[in-house]
Design an enzyme around this catalytic site. Sequence first.
Site, short mmCIF file in Angstrom:
data_model
loop_
_atom_site.label_atom_id
_atom_site.label_comp_id
_atom_site.label_asym_id
_atom_site.label_seq_id
_atom_site.Cartn_x
_atom_site.Cartn_y
_atom_site.Cartn_z
CB THR A 15 -0.93 0.04 1.23
OG1 THR A 15 -0.15 0.13 2.42
CG2 THR A 15 -1.81 -1.20 1.29
CG ASP A 16 -1.14 4.90 -1.26
OD1 ASP A 16 -1.78 4.70 -0.19
OD2 ASP A 16 -1.69 5.34 -2.28
CD GLN A 17 2.72 9.16 4.16
OE1 GLN A 17 2.98 9.77 3.13
NE2 GLN A 17 3.21 9.53 5.34
CG MET A 18 -3.18 8.49 1.17
SD MET A 18 -4.03 9.30 -0.22
CE MET A 18 -3.45 8.35 -1.61
#
Length: 134
Positions: A15-18
């Site tokens: 995943t990304d930071q979100m």
Amino acid sequence: MLYNKTDIKVRYGETDQMGIVNNAVYPSWFEIGRTELFDDLQLPYSEMEKQGIMLPLSELHIKYHSPAYYGDTVTIETKVIKMPGVRIVFDYEVSHNGRLITTGQTIQAFINADSRRPIRIPEDLKNSLQKYFE
């Protein structure tokens, strides 16, 4: 038709930071679906490779419908609708609790491991799969 359904849990590193799954992750999930499909048929990739058969990717198509998030358990459905010839076409649906996340398709070519040249599906493999397409 060949069919497999596999559940996996979204890992933090995907995943990304979100907390949203990175688009580049889906091809590896498709590979999980293909591998599990062949394992279910008692035809693991490793055995095909020992027999001199390789299945390199020749096409990849992905359509993103909605995001998947860290911690979700996603379902990867993998299908082969048509009996393979020189190529084998896999269709995929990735979903979470009935919500469609991604659809896709990959096309792999059968090749001889030594010559790296395309070949038709070997007869013994064709015979093993024939019953699923009748």
